[in-house]
Design a protein around this motif. Structure first.
Motif, PDB file in Angstrom:
ATOM      1  N   GLN A 239      21.911  59.694  11.052  1.00  0.00           N
ATOM      2  CA  GLN A 239      22.850  58.667  11.275  1.00  0.00           C
ATOM      3  C   GLN A 239      23.937  58.345  10.381  1.00  0.00           C
ATOM      4  N   ARG A 240      23.515  58.410   9.025  1.00  0.00           N
ATOM      5  CA  ARG A 240      24.589  58.073   8.037  1.00  0.00           C
ATOM      6  C   ARG A 240      25.674  59.314   8.022  1.00  0.00           C
ATOM      7  N   MET A 241      25.233  60.607   7.961  1.00  0.00           N
ATOM      8  CA  MET A 241      26.224  61.393   8.051  1.00  0.00           C
ATOM      9  C   MET A 241      27.171  61.212   9.221  1.00  0.00           C
ATOM     10  N   SER A 242      26.466  61.051  10.545  1.00  0.00           N
ATOM     11  CA  SER A 242      27.412  61.190  11.688  1.00  0.00           C
ATOM     12  C   SER A 242      28.314  59.885  11.554  1.00  0.00           C
ATOM     13  N   ARG A 243      27.887  58.565  10.859  1.00  0.00           N
ATOM     14  CA  ARG A 243      29.071  57.568  10.918  1.00  0.00           C
ATOM     15  C   ARG A 243      30.081  58.008   9.802  1.00  0.00           C
ATOM     16  N   LYS A 244      29.405  58.650   8.804  1.00  0.00           N
ATOM     17  CA  LYS A 244      30.572  59.085   7.542  1.00  0.00           C
ATOM     18  C   LYS A 244      31.712  60.076   8.300  1.00  0.00           C
ATOM     19  N   HIS A 245      31.224  60.981   8.992  1.00  0.00           N
ATOM     20  CA  HIS A 245      31.905  62.183   9.218  1.00  0.00           C
ATOM     21  C   HIS A 245      32.488  61.959  10.748  1.00  0.00           C
ATOM     22  N   GLY A 246      31.922  61.231  11.539  1.00  0.00           N
ATOM     23  CA  GLY A 246      32.340  60.985  12.875  1.00  0.00           C
ATOM     24  C   GLY A 246      31.972  61.970  13.767  1.00  0.00           C
ATOM     25  N   PHE A 247      30.512  62.186  14.150  1.00  0.00           N
ATOM     26  CA  PHE A 247      29.956  62.805  15.083  1.00  0.00           C
ATOM     27  C   PHE A 247      28.801  62.330  15.630  1.00  0.00           C
ATOM     28  N   ASP A 248      28.424  62.682  16.678  1.00  0.00           N
ATOM     29  CA  ASP A 248      27.277  62.250  17.537  1.00  0.00           C
ATOM     30  C   ASP A 248      25.978  62.611  16.780  1.00  0.00           C
ATOM     31  N   PRO A 249      25.266  61.599  16.332  1.00  0.00           N
ATOM     32  CA  PRO A 249      23.954  61.615  15.622  1.00  0.00           C
ATOM     33  C   PRO A 249      22.922  62.915  16.189  1.00  0.00           C
ATOM     34  N   GLU A 250      23.257  62.888  17.679  1.00  0.00           N
ATOM     35  CA  GLU A 250      22.324  63.743  18.260  1.00  0.00           C
ATOM     36  C   GLU A 250      22.847  65.213  18.565  1.00  0.00           C
ATOM     37  N   ASP A 251      23.874  65.194  17.655  1.00  0.00           N
ATOM     38  CA  ASP A 251      24.622  66.657  17.757  1.00  0.00           C
ATOM     39  C   ASP A 251      23.973  67.562  16.645  1.00  0.00           C
ATOM     40  N   ARG A 252      23.116  68.452  17.242  1.00  0.00           N
ATOM     41  CA  ARG A 252      22.254  69.137  16.231  1.00  0.00           C
ATOM     42  C   ARG A 252      23.047  70.405  15.628  1.00  0.00           C
ATOM     43  N   HIS A 253      24.523  70.509  16.274  1.00  0.00           N
ATOM     44  CA  HIS A 253      25.209  71.713  15.713  1.00  0.00           C
ATOM     45  C   HIS A 253      26.204  71.227  14.624  1.00  0.00           C
ATOM     46  N   ALA A 254      26.317  70.008  14.497  1.00  0.00           N
ATOM     47  CA  ALA A 254      27.170  69.237  13.497  1.00  0.00           C
ATOM     48  C   ALA A 254      26.538  69.195  12.331  1.00  0.00           C
ATOM     49  N   LEU A 255      24.971  69.216  12.127  1.00  0.00           N
ATOM     50  CA  LEU A 255      24.464  69.095  11.125  1.00  0.00           C
ATOM     51  C   LEU A 255      22.990  69.463  11.152  1.00  0.00           C
ATOM     52  N   TYR A 256      22.884  70.574  10.288  1.00  0.00           N
ATOM     53  CA  TYR A 256      21.740  71.274  10.136  1.00  0.00           C
ATOM     54  C   TYR A 256      20.745  70.719   8.977  1.00  0.00           C
ATOM     55  N   ILE A 257      19.566  70.469   9.478  1.00  0.00           N
ATOM     56  CA  ILE A 257      18.660  69.931   8.264  1.00  0.00           C
ATOM     57  C   ILE A 257      17.415  70.736   8.206  1.00  0.00           C
ATOM     58  N   TRP A 258      17.075  71.220   7.196  1.00  0.00           N
ATOM     59  CA  TRP A 258      15.674  72.119   7.098  1.00  0.00           C
ATOM     60  C   TRP A 258      15.109  71.308   5.993  1.00  0.00           C
ATOM     61  N   ASN A 259      14.047  70.739   6.469  1.00  0.00           N
ATOM     62  CA  ASN A 259      12.758  69.805   5.670  1.00  0.00           C
ATOM     63  C   ASN A 259      11.658  70.462   5.449  1.00  0.00           C
ATOM     64  N   THR A 260      11.502  71.195   4.240  1.00  0.00           N
ATOM     65  CA  THR A 260      10.355  72.235   3.788  1.00  0.00           C
ATOM     66  C   THR A 260       9.242  71.279   3.489  1.00  0.00           C
ATOM     67  N   LEU A 261       9.298  70.018   3.386  1.00  0.00           N
ATOM     68  CA  LEU A 261       8.139  68.988   3.160  1.00  0.00           C
ATOM     69  C   LEU A 261       7.461  68.824   4.508  1.00  0.00           C
ATOM     70  N   GLU A 262       8.481  68.552   5.513  1.00  0.00           N
ATOM     71  CA  GLU A 262       7.829  68.391   7.110  1.00  0.00           C
ATOM     72  C   GLU A 262       7.092  69.616   7.326  1.00  0.00           C
ATOM     73  N   GLN A 263       7.560  70.814   7.162  1.00  0.00           N
ATOM     74  CA  GLN A 263       7.052  72.070   7.459  1.00  0.00           C
ATOM     75  C   GLN A 263       5.840  72.164   6.696  1.00  0.00           C
ATOM     76  N   TYR A 264       5.714  71.950   5.300  1.00  0.00           N
ATOM     77  CA  TYR A 264       4.527  72.358   4.777  1.00  0.00           C
ATOM     78  C   TYR A 264       3.609  71.248   5.007  1.00  0.00           C
ATOM     79  N   MET A 265       3.653  70.055   5.509  1.00  0.00           N
ATOM     80  CA  MET A 265       3.003  69.052   5.802  1.00  0.00           C
ATOM     81  C   MET A 265       2.146  69.290   7.351  1.00  0.00           C
ATOM     82  N   GLN A 266       3.122  69.869   8.194  1.00  0.00           N
ATOM     83  CA  GLN A 266       2.557  70.560   9.642  1.00  0.00           C
ATOM     84  C   GLN A 266       1.611  71.451   9.301  1.00  0.00           C
ATOM     85  N   THR A 267       2.055  72.474   8.564  1.00  0.00           N
ATOM     86  CA  THR A 267       1.342  73.607   8.403  1.00  0.00           C
ATOM     87  C   THR A 267      -0.187  73.264   7.664  1.00  0.00           C
TER      88      THR A 267
END
Length: 413
Positions: A239-267
């Protein structure tokens, strides 16, 4: 006491099949428990080992292109980062260390040889974030950054292609008409890091990117202990990045996020569930062994009721008869429990040895199964539990049998 053990030995030899069946139930229960626990540990250790080559609290944020219509923005317009994004990340209390990163696919050459690489501009801290394993030379340092040196660190496999078997250190490779001096080689680990070529971030900014636009940030986080907390952080960041750069926060192609901590916890959640499942199956196997021992000991006592009557008629005290049965059960359960434990541990250690040998001759970096061994304390505790169960399985029917009067025991069929 020696006479008592001699009598037990005679009894066991006289009933070889019964002794074998009792012992096999015990040994098989312990053996299967060791194998199941070893398999569960092997799966867990294999997957966890893959996280050891990277920070488990790392998040990578990469710029993309707008794929949802937004006022004032063109479709598929690139969303570049800049230095102000680093300042924004610093303002988040969950963010610890930040490293900027820039990358593109490029072709580098040496004399008449060339190779395609993932050209990466990084800072010295990148090595700690991603556990770059150096094989020769060194990684980029602060002096390289300060002086904007034209130096490069390449994968060992790429060095073999470019320089054959010559020492690559000190040699110059060409990228986009500019010479970079090779200062180190590293061991590639997995497909994602197989062809990276690293140069100082400051050098890239001075030569190739004077506008200061960036495509990627990597940073570590703190205080995020659950998957839910990570989801909230990811949503807030988007949401912060979408407000700053002017794109839809639900637009997954505008910003890619890889969270290894989340992956580790799920594993870890998955493997905790697998561990519980393995223990349930293992305990079930152990209980089956205990039931088998109990049934066999019950049959054994019933068959020997007439024998007990004769011993009591000859003057044997009930305590002596009871002690004989308990010691007999103890000998059988202890001996075969130990055999099952040693066999189970031996098989898991053998599998581990074979896997280690196979890994030494392989370049594979991703593991699914590793070190399928069992904690010795758990193995001994399981064996002791089965021994105690076997002794109790012999004690209770024996206590009932020795209370029968000699004349009734002699008539017992």
């Amino acid at each position: 006491m020696i006479e008592l053990f001699r009598e037990i030995g005679i009894t066991l030899r006289r009933n070889k099949l019964r002794t074998f069946l009792t012992g096999f139930s015990i040994a098989w229960g312990i053996f299967m428990l060791m194998i199941l626990l070893g398999a569960g540990n092997g799966l867990k250790n294999g997957v966890i080992s893959n996280f050891k080559t990277q920070s488990t609290n790392k998040i990578t944020m990469q710029a993309g292109s707008i794929s949802k219509p937004v006022a004032g923005k063109q479709m598929w317009q690139f969303v570049p980062f800049d230095a102000t994004d680093s300042a924004m990340l610093n303002s988040l209390i969950e963010v610890a260390d930040i490293i900027p990163e820039w990358g593109t696919w490029a072709k580098v050459s040496f004399k008449k040889r060339n190779v395609e690489v993932n050209f990466r501009a990084v800072v010295p801290q990148y090595r700690d974030f991603n556990y770059v394993e150096m094989l020769s030379g060194r990684f980029i340092n602060e002096l390289d950054m300060k002086e904007k040196r034209k130096v490069a660190v390449i994968a060992h496999k790429d060095a073999l292609v470019l320089f054959d078997h010559e020492d690559p250190l000190g040699k110059q490779i060409i990228y986009n008409g500019i010479a970079f001096t090779v200062i180190g080689t590293y061991k590639a680990r997995g497909a994602n890091w197989a062809n990276h070529l690293y140069i100082p971030f400051s050098t890239l900014m001075a030569i190739f990117n004077p506008s200061g636009k960036l495509s990627m940030f990597t940073f570590t986080v703190k205080g995020l202990e659950t998957v839910e907390a990570n989801d909230v952080f990811n949503k807030n960041l988007r949401q912060r990045m979408s407000r700053k750069h002017g794109f839809d926060p639900e637009d997954r192609h505008a910003l890619y996020i890889w969270n290894t901590l989340e992956q580790y916890m799920q594993t870890m959640q998955i493997f905790n569930a697998i561990t519980i499942f393995v223990w349930i199956i293992g305990i079930g196997t152990l209980i089956a062994g205990i039931v088998g021992v109990g049934n066999i000991m019950l049959i054994t006592v019933r068959e020997r009721t007439k024998e007990f009557g004769i011993q009591k008629a000859l003057g044997a005290k009930p305590g002596v008869i009871l002690r004989q049965i308990v010691l007999e059960a103890l000998c059988i359960t202890a001996l075969f429990g130990y055999i099952g434990m040693v066999a189970g541990i031996g098989v898991t250690e053998l599998i581990n040895y074979v896997m280690v040998k196979a890994a030494m001759g392989s370049d594979a970096n991703f593991q699914v199964f590793a070190n399928p061994t069992v904690n010795l304390g758990i193995a001994v505790a399981s064996t002791v539990v089965l021994i105690i169960a076997g002794v109790l399985a012999g004690y209770f029917p024996a206590r009932k049998a020795v209370k029968i009067k000699p004349i009734e025991a002699l008539r017992y069929e």
